[in-house]
Design an enzyme around this catalytic site. Structure first.
Site, PDB file in Angstrom:
ATOM      1  N   ASP B 405      57.173  12.518  81.622  1.00 11.74           N
ATOM      2  CA  ASP B 405      57.821  13.809  81.679  1.00 11.74           C
ATOM      3  C   ASP B 405      58.636  13.924  80.404  1.00 11.74           C
ATOM      4  O   ASP B 405      58.918  12.934  79.739  1.00 11.74           O
ATOM      5  CB  ASP B 405      58.722  13.809  82.918  1.00 11.74           C
ATOM      6  CG  ASP B 405      59.495  15.092  83.040  1.00 11.74           C
ATOM      7  OD1 ASP B 405      58.929  16.134  82.694  1.00 11.74           O
ATOM      8  OD2 ASP B 405      60.656  15.035  83.476  1.00 11.74           O
ATOM      9  N   THR B 407      61.642  16.405  79.844  1.00 15.48           N
ATOM     10  CA  THR B 407      63.058  16.670  80.033  1.00 15.48           C
ATOM     11  C   THR B 407      63.676  15.656  80.981  1.00 15.48           C
ATOM     12  O   THR B 407      63.169  15.429  82.067  1.00 15.48           O
ATOM     13  CB  THR B 407      63.255  18.074  80.611  1.00 15.48           C
ATOM     14  OG1 THR B 407      62.413  18.937  79.877  1.00 15.48           O
ATOM     15  CG2 THR B 407      64.687  18.499  80.519  1.00 15.48           C
ATOM     16  N   THR B 683      54.677  18.109  80.303  1.00 18.91           N
ATOM     17  CA  THR B 683      55.959  18.769  80.483  1.00 18.91           C
ATOM     18  C   THR B 683      55.762  20.209  80.924  1.00 18.91           C
ATOM     19  O   THR B 683      54.739  20.830  80.643  1.00 18.91           O
ATOM     20  CB  THR B 683      56.783  18.728  79.174  1.00 18.91           C
ATOM     21  OG1 THR B 683      57.939  19.525  79.347  1.00 18.91           O
ATOM     22  CG2 THR B 683      55.978  19.242  78.009  1.00 18.91           C
ATOM     23  N   LYS B 788      50.117  17.818  86.733  1.00 15.72           N
ATOM     24  CA  LYS B 788      50.517  16.485  86.269  1.00 15.72           C
ATOM     25  C   LYS B 788      49.764  15.425  87.055  1.00 15.72           C
ATOM     26  O   LYS B 788      49.209  14.479  86.491  1.00 15.72           O
ATOM     27  CB  LYS B 788      52.024  16.280  86.466  1.00 15.72           C
ATOM     28  CG  LYS B 788      52.885  17.074  85.511  1.00 15.72           C
ATOM     29  CD  LYS B 788      54.363  16.722  85.693  1.00 15.72           C
ATOM     30  CE  LYS B 788      55.227  17.457  84.697  1.00 15.72           C
ATOM     31  NZ  LYS B 788      56.633  17.075  84.765  1.00 15.72           N
TER      32      LYS B 788
END
Lengths: 367, 1184
Positions: B405, B407, B683, B788
């Site tokens: 990921d 952030t 992301t 994802k």
């Protein structure tokens, strides 16, 4: 305002390492012990030319002399073996082996002459050897009652189930029970020296001191203790089916009778392999030197033990002994061989190492 | 909570419910239906049921049942080749260890159940709120929830403190099925049925007696249908009206809900089946091998049974006078059949029961080492790394793909105003490293009482410029204070809290605030600021909102003097095109600055303004109104009007915002890529942001031949874009995976969420995998949580590689769960990711230690352990096979039965366990210095089928030596007393002793890291062997149990014989010398990197200079992280009445986080020294 997990954190971008004890929060920092941090002091051996090659040479240098020593010792041991099964028609025991079966009441005797080329000095041991006899068979090995043999009265009268089908005979408990005891070797061997002057001299054979000490004095015990009247003690038991006489008549000597008869004990120590030898007699208190001079001998066999049915063989072996036991050429040869191979390997590896080994330790760790 | 999610084992009635009727505030009515109570029970046992249930469960394991089966076989006397205790002792040991572990786990589940069941909630009973435990809440109760409380049961939302009955919830574990790309996943909005939302206070609610008829409990999280009957009217209920258990109420002061489903009936519990049990590849390999070994075992059994048949026919039948067949056996075939089973019993030790237990123990040890590692402890968060799953450790040494990921994982999600360019002058150009800051941090407080004390800036020339009243600088900051969609909250005078939709905006407005242009408050039509201490109110005429195509936003304001001005900020690429030509020179300089910033990985924005005359405004306003009212093509028409006015602007300057990376991220990524691990960033952020971060964390570099961007919206365009990538990559065919290895140059691929959706379709996925795997770096932006997970699944499916997913937020949960290994960053984003993860720690950089040190070691240790374990058991067991040929295939064992019982659990277990737990080939810092050391794990070199066969072969060779050498030596040998040595017991003792010594020497060779513990275990095991043997062969034991200890005196009389020791020495030499020679040749001729590293003693830091400087390049990394739509909300005033905090949550999760950060900064300010650079040595300037 938020969940508790939020409070402990300082997300300020600029890191300030607060000193120990700075915060009121209990630090969850793991302990800095060598064990937990996997930093225990350790010896890290590496296989290098410096350690491995000398090891090979050392093994070689140790093994070769030992091997030579063993070989020489073994070669100095005198051993004589005679097969008296009576397979061949020409064999003196042929007739006995042909007629014989268990439970025959009339003993059959045969005489085997042989010639010892060299004199046997020191203690001489007489063995009987059996071939193709599976004393190591699972059902055979377990077919005994150690409790009974240990002199336990209850087991004497109610032998263990392991002894089946040799536990009871005619509703009487068998003592000693089991297949091992039942098949006890019962040939009688006698050795005569044919003196050059024509007389036949009986070689004195000792029938004690042939069993393991622990077997004789710990493992095997007559029921009722040492001084008991064996005939009375074994009252109510049956002799093993194949036996000619009951256990309490194995020897006249009371310290070698019953369960503690050494011939019996020796038989009960089962062999690991189907071809084996067992100590029969020792020739110790020889009044003459050498114990067995070279010359003609006669082996007189009371042929009781049938082996032809299963293609077994019976042998008589005479052997002297050294510090390392009887004749054993294999060990010496094996040591010399292994030692030489190690030495040779050492040389080969040394050559390989010098020709194409990787000796640059630090360079070229490429990424 | 945790356990709730893992199990739904519950106290519920069996009767099938067809529909559910619930009447509010009517317990008697509801009791009729016997709905489940709100008590949950995730524990499996209680004190009475523990033993039977646990045993029952354990015997469901194939291995345990198999050993039970063996045990039963052993009770049959004709088959029993071993005493019953040889199996029951290890089995009991294994069962009890497992039982203790299960009991402990269940104890914790009991505790957590109790804790959850005893949580307090406020129930409306007879018109008054009473505190009740959760487990006492019943269906039909009305309960009151307050902000940040967990929802106690599945509730129908009746009313809330917010306008329109809105309330905000944070879904905890409940996502995964969500597939709405443009809604934030974490926070959701719920609204009550309009009629009930007016009920308001509790008196009204107490008299509420509506009846809900709805579907029976089910596990569909995103669906609910039901009907509310109240006052003779019907109201339809949907999922939008429901608050589900497991969610947290956020940003809503309070709300009331009607309990519809309780306890086990809640959607959460209905959904929480057993979590998918992750298995490592070693596990799978091990299971295959165990099956093979069983096959092998059966083969051996058959061979020996055939041997038995032949023997019994040829020899045994003749031998019957000495040894008759056991009663039920009447022919050789039956005997062979029995002997097959007997041999199965004897030979079963090739797969010892202790294998699985030992593996678990080793993994547990490795997990503890991870938990204990100080170097993975984050002192700021006071969090140590945690191995939450203890069964995956060795897989950490085999990772090939990392899905990260962005952030919160790579970045801290903190934006800081870092540099700016105003009127040809660049400010804030201070050398810094990621750790240490040089220069004095500016103190704004004397200058500006409203300044945010946590704001950091290090260039005082900018402050000077503001103080002297430079008009450009003033206009620059004025723009920043006006042109945004930030909301402010001022609890007390001067204590401002900004709620920004994106952290970038927050950073910019905060920067303006500190430099004297303080944004104070806004209404739909005005913006109030304090400029240099003077309050000013601007009339907000229009917000020209941001969107992805425009890449800019503008505001049109009228200042108190009546002048109208348009302020615009946006991506330099779009903004610089729309400037007045007279800006050319300034533009060139600013462009240079922008390049400079961008090459530093900063996110840039260009700022410009335009003066508008009253006529201009009127005219545009008219056209804007027109466009706004248009029914068709409203968007396009609005964009056109915006475009029309955003022209001819005057450049003010540019800002550069640093998206702060987590500590050590570029270094970690560099090290991991050197270890041949491919890192994919997945992301939800925009493409520009993602690419920017890609550069700043060195995933993307300017040395790369090309960075492909795939952003097509249709299947065709995506396919075409993918194909166009093929050409430079020289990929000839889709099927040709092999070609991937020979690509010249480095490539990277950036793919957008909507393109990814097409690329993940069945017909294109191979093509996508092929392309993406050929690239050095892959960045997927704007992806949904589901995507994802899909990407992870895709790689798992196509590459057969070990994947690791790392993330921190709820949107990473699905990815973490689907990867082989899930890592959660514990820290800022709550705990959902951590709860779903297998490992957790607080800093991304710990990943390198987890993989390269712990994972590598774990893999190495596990492989060495398995090799040795199979070896030692084959060496042990196969001796019986050879003996079979000499004992009439009668299944007689070579060893004493006690030796067989104890061999695996006492004599040889501890040294190999010590090796499996403590062994190291190279020290930890070397693993990090030479990341290439990680490769054997990825290539699965240390334990595979080939290695397994080598071990087996070695084991069989050893067994041959161990049988035939004593056999050859002892058959003729005698004691020095003339007693032959060829008796069974001497043979057994000799072979057993030789075996124990040989395997001890072998473990000594295998052990590369001799700690005290290894010494104690190896020597201790040997000592133990002799001590136990002598004890078992002692007279004392024999006298007590004459039938159990047949071997009395064997040890003494055997071990005193020099021949026996010569035999043992010979056997050992024959077993070990070839191994030694072989290993030496391997190290000498083909040394592995680890062998070389092991030899290298001097310290080398290859890392130095590896992370070189990166040259400048032009990229557009403009700083907008938010979505469009806010301008409209502000100008319409819709959001003004909402509890202001709600705004943040309505937007992306970044903002709420940012606010938290801001708040915490405020709280923590007093603890933070103003200058952090302090005494931490002499930091190197970070060359950029």
């Amino acid at each position: 305002m938020m969940a508790t997990s939020y409070n402990a954190k300082d997300e300020d971008g600029h890191i300030t390492v607060s000193g120990p004890g700075g915060g009121t929060l209990r630090s969850r920092k793991p302990e800095n012990t060598a064990f937990k941090q996997q930093r225990l002091p350790a010896w890290q051996p590496i296989l290098t030319a410096g350690t491995v090659l000398p090891a090979f040479f050392i093994i070689g240098l140790i093994f070769i002399p030992i091997g030579i020593g063993l070989y020489v010792t073994s070669n100095n041991i005198r051993e004589f073996e005679v097969d008296y099964t009576g397979v061949d028609v020409s064999s003196p025991c042929f007739n006995c082996s042909q007629n014989y079966s268990w439970n025959s009441s009339r003993p059959c005797t045969c005489t085997i002459p042989f010639y010892l080329e060299q004199p046997y000095e020191g203690n001489v041991y007489m063995y009987y050897g059996l071939s193709n006899f599976y004393q190591n068979h699972r059902r055979y090995v377990k077919s005994r009652d150690d409790s009974q043999l240990h002199g336990d009265m209850d087991s004497l009268l109610t032998p263990s189930k392991e002894c089946e089908p040799y536990a009871f005979h005619d509703k009487k408990p068998i003592a000693p029970c089991g297949a091992i005891a039942n098949s006890m070797f019962n040939d009688t061997l006698e050795l005569f020296y044919n003196d050059p002057n024509g007389t036949k001299v009986l070689v004195p054979l000792a029938n004690t001191g042939i069993a393991w000490f622990t077997d004789k004095y710990v493992k095997f015990k007559n029921p009722g203790g040492d001084g008991a009247n064996l005939t009375a003690v074994f009252q109510g038991t049956s002799k093993p089916v194949n036996w000619l006489k009951p256990v309490y008549e194995l020897d006249k000597n009371s310290s070698n009778n019953g369960f503690i008869n050494e011939d019996f004990i020796v038989w009960m120590r089962t062999a690991a392999l189907p071809t084996f030898r067992k100590l029969y007699r020792t020739i110790k208190d020889a009044k003459v030197i050498p114990t067995l001079p070279s010359g003609n001998y006669t082996l007189e066999v009371v042929y009781n033990y049938p082996v032809r049915s299963f293609e077994g063989r019976k042998r008589m072996i005479l052997s002297t002994i050294s510090w390392m036991g009887g004749k054993n050429p294999f060990l010496g040869i094996a040591y010399v061989t292994v030692g030489s191979v190690c030495f040779f390997l050492g040389v080969v590896l040394l050559v390989i190492h010098h020709k194409c080994g990787n000796r640059n330790n630090s360079a070229d760790i490429s990424n | 909570m945790v356990s709730e999610l893992h199990r739904a084992a519950l106290c519920r009635k069996d009767a099938l419910e067809e529909e559910r009727r619930v009447r509010a505030n009517d317990r008697e009515y509801n009791d009729k239906f016997q709905y489940a109570s709100n008590c949950i029970m995730t524990s499996k046992y209680n004190i009475i049921t523990f033993l039977p249930v646990n045993l029952f469960e354990q015997f469901q394991e194939v291995a345990n049942t198999y050993f039970l089966f063996l045990l039963i076989l052993q009770l049959i006397p004709q088959i029993s080749s071993l005493s019953w205790f040889t199996t029951i002792v290890p089995l009991a040991l294994v069962l009890s260890i497992t039982a203790v572990k299960d009991a402990t786990d269940d104890y914790f589940r009991h505790n957590s159940d109790n804790q959850v069941n005893n949580r307090q909630s406020q129930v409306l009973i007879r018109g008054s709120l009473q505190n009740e435990k959760w487990m006492n809440v019943r269906v039909g109760d009305i309960i009151k929830l307050e902000n940040n409380q967990f929802v106690a049961a599945d509730l129908l939302l009746l009313s809330s403190s917010e306008p329109h009955g809105l309330c905000y919830i944070e879904t905890a574990e409940l996502d995964g099925s969500e597939n709405t790309p443009h809604l934030s996943i974490k926070s959701e909005l719920r609204q009550s049925v309009s009629v009930t939302s007016e009920l308001g206070d509790q008196n009204n609610l107490a008299s509420f007696n509506g009846e809900v008829v709805c579907e029976p409990p089910n596990n569909k999280l995103d669906r609910f249908c039901g009907t509310l009957y109240w006052r003779d009217k019907k109201y339809t209920l949907t999922n939008q009206n429901m608050l589900l258990r497991g969610c947290v109420l956020r940003n809503t002061e309070a709300c009331y809900g009607l309990v519809i489903f309780a306890g086990p009936d809640t959607k959460l519990m209905q959904n929480s089946g057993r979590t998918k049990f992750k298995r490592t590849s070693i596990d799978r390999l091990m299971n295959t091998l165990v099956l093979w070994i069983f096959g092998f075992l059966v083969c051996m059994g058959v061979i020996l049974a055939v041997g038995n048949a032949v023997w019994e026919r040829e020899v045994g039948s003749l031998f019957q006078s000495y040894l008759p067949w056991d009663p039920p056996v009447d022919n050789f075939l039956f005997s062979a059949f029995l002997s097959f089973w007997s041999y199965v019993i004897i030979l079963n030790t090739v797969v010892p029961i202790s294998l699985y237990v030992s593996v678990e123990v080793i993994r547990l040890g490795h997990s503890y080492f991870i938990n204990w590692d100080q170097q993975m402890f984050c002192s700021q968060c006071n969090t140590a790394a945690e191995a939450r799953t203890t069964t995956l450790n060795e897989e950490l040494g085999q990772v090939e793909y990392i899905f990260s990921d962005k952030t919160g994982t790579l970045t801290q999600n903190i934006m800081s105003f870092n540099k700016c360019s105003i009127n040809r002058q660049t400010y804030g150009n201070i050398h810094f490293t990621h750790l240490f800051v040089l220069g004095e941090r500016l103190d704004f407080t004397p200058f500006n009482p409203l300044a945010d004390p946590d704001f950091c800036f290090y260039d005082d020339t900018l402050l000077e410029s503001v103080k002297v009243g430079d008009s450009h600088t003033h206009e620059f900051f004025r723009l920043l204070s006006l042109c945004h969609t930030v909301m402010s909250e001022e609890k007390s005078e001067g204590e401002l809290i900004y709620k920004a939709q994106s952290p970038d905006e927050g950073a910019l407005v905060t920067a303006a605030r500190n430099f004297g242009f303080v944004f104070r408050s806004r209404t739909p039509g005005t913006i109030t600021t304090t400029e240099m201490g003077r309050p000013v109110t601007y009339t907000l005429l229009a917000i020209l909102d941001f969107n992805n195509i425009r890449k800019r936003m503008s505001v049109i304001v009228r200042n108190p003097e009546g002048r109208i001005r348009l302020y615009c900020k946006g991506a330099d690429t779009v903004l610089l095109e729309r400037l007045n030509p007279c800006n050319q020179e300034l533009m060139n300089i600013t462009s240079d600055h922008l390049n400079e910033y961008a090459s530093d990985g900063l996110r840039t924005l260009a700022l410009a303004y335009r003066d508008l005359s009253e006529d201009d405004w009127e005219m545009w306003s008219e056209s804007h109104r027109c466009a706004d009212k248009a029914t068709n093509c409203r968007e396009d028409r609005l964009a056109a009007t915006y475009e029309a006015i955003e022209q001819d602007m005057m450049l003010l300057g540019a800002t550069a915002i640093e998206d702060k990376l987590q500590e050590g991220v570029p270094e970690t990524i560099a090290v991991l890529s050197l270890a041949n691990i491919k890192i994919w960033v997945l992301t939800g952020d925009k493409q520009e942001t993602a690419v920017n971060i890609g550069y700043s964390c060195k995933m993307l570099t300017d040395d790369m031949t090309e960075v492909f961007i795939i952003s097509g919206h249709t299947v065709q365009s995506v396919r075409q874009e993918l194909r166009s990538v093929h050409l430079p990559l020289q990929l000839s065919g889709v099927s040709n995976y092999g070609a991937v290895a020979h690509i010249s140059g480095e490539f990277a691929i950036v793919i957008n969420g909507h393109s990814l959706a097409h690329a993940l379709e069945a017909d294109m996925e191979t093509e996508f995998v092929l392309t993406a795997c050929a690239c050095k770096a892959v960045i997927c932006c704007r992806v949904t949580p589901l995507q994802k997970a899909q990407v992870v699944e895709l790689i798992k499916k196509h590459k057969k590689a070990v994947t690791l997913a790392i993330g921190d937020g709820a949107n990473d949960v699905s990815m973490i769960k689907s990867a082989h290994i899930g890592v959660g960053i514990s820290g800022q984003e709550g705990i959902q990711a951590v709860l779903a993860s297998d490992y957790s720690f607080s800093q991304f950089r710990f990943l390198q230690r987890l993989l390269l040190v712990h994972g590598r070691w774990s893999y190495l240790r596990m492989c060495r352990f398995l090799c040795y374990f199979f070896y030692k058991n084959f060496a042990f067991t196969m001796v019986h096979f050879w003996f079979g040929f000499f004992c009439g295939f009668s299944a007689q064992t070579v060893y004493d039965q006690y030796f067989i019982t104890l061999y695996n659990i006492v004599y040889t277990s501890l040294p190999v366990l010590a090796m499996g737990i403590f062994d190291q080939d190279v020290p930890d810092q070397r693993s990090l210095e030479y990341p290439k050391l990680y490769e054997p794990g990825q290539l699965n070199l240390l334990f595979n089928k080939r290695e397994f066969f080598i071990c087996i072969a070695q084991g069989i060779y050893t067994s041959v030596v161990l049988f035939f050498v004593p056999c050859a030596v002892l058959s003729d040998a005698t004691q020095s007393t003339g007693v032959p040595l060829a008796d069974y017991q001497t043979f057994a003792v000799t072979t057993a002793t030789a075996l124990v010594i040989v395997v001890s020497v072998q473990i000594a060779l295998d052990t590369g890291f001799w700690t005290v513990i290894n010494h104690v275990f190896v020597w201790g095991s040997l000592g133990c062997y002799f001590a136990i043997m002598i004890a078992l062969h002692s007279q004392t034991l024999f006298r007590i149990f004459p039938n159990q200890f047949h071997f009395v005196g064997s040890a003494q009389s055997t071990l005193l014989q020099p021949v026996v020791w010569l035999t043992i020495a010979l056997a050992t030499a024959i077993c070990i010398v070839p191994v030694l020679a072989f290993r030496f040749l391997k190290v000498d001729l083909k040394p592995q990197l680890s062998d070389t590293v092991r030899k290298v003693t001097q310290t080398q830091c290859l890392l130095d200079g590896r992370l070189g400087a990166r040259g400048g390049s032009r990229r557009s990394g403009y700083a907008f992280a938010h979505q469009e739509g806010f301008g409209e909300l502000i100008t319409s005033g819709k959001n003004m009445r909402l509890s202001s905090l709600a705004l943040a949550n309505f937007a992306s999760r970044h903002s709420s986080n940012w606010i938290d950060t801001l708040r915490r900064k405020k709280h923590n300010h007093t603890h933070t020294p103003p200058n952090a650079s302090g005494d931490l040595g002499a930091p190197q300037p970070y060359k950029l």
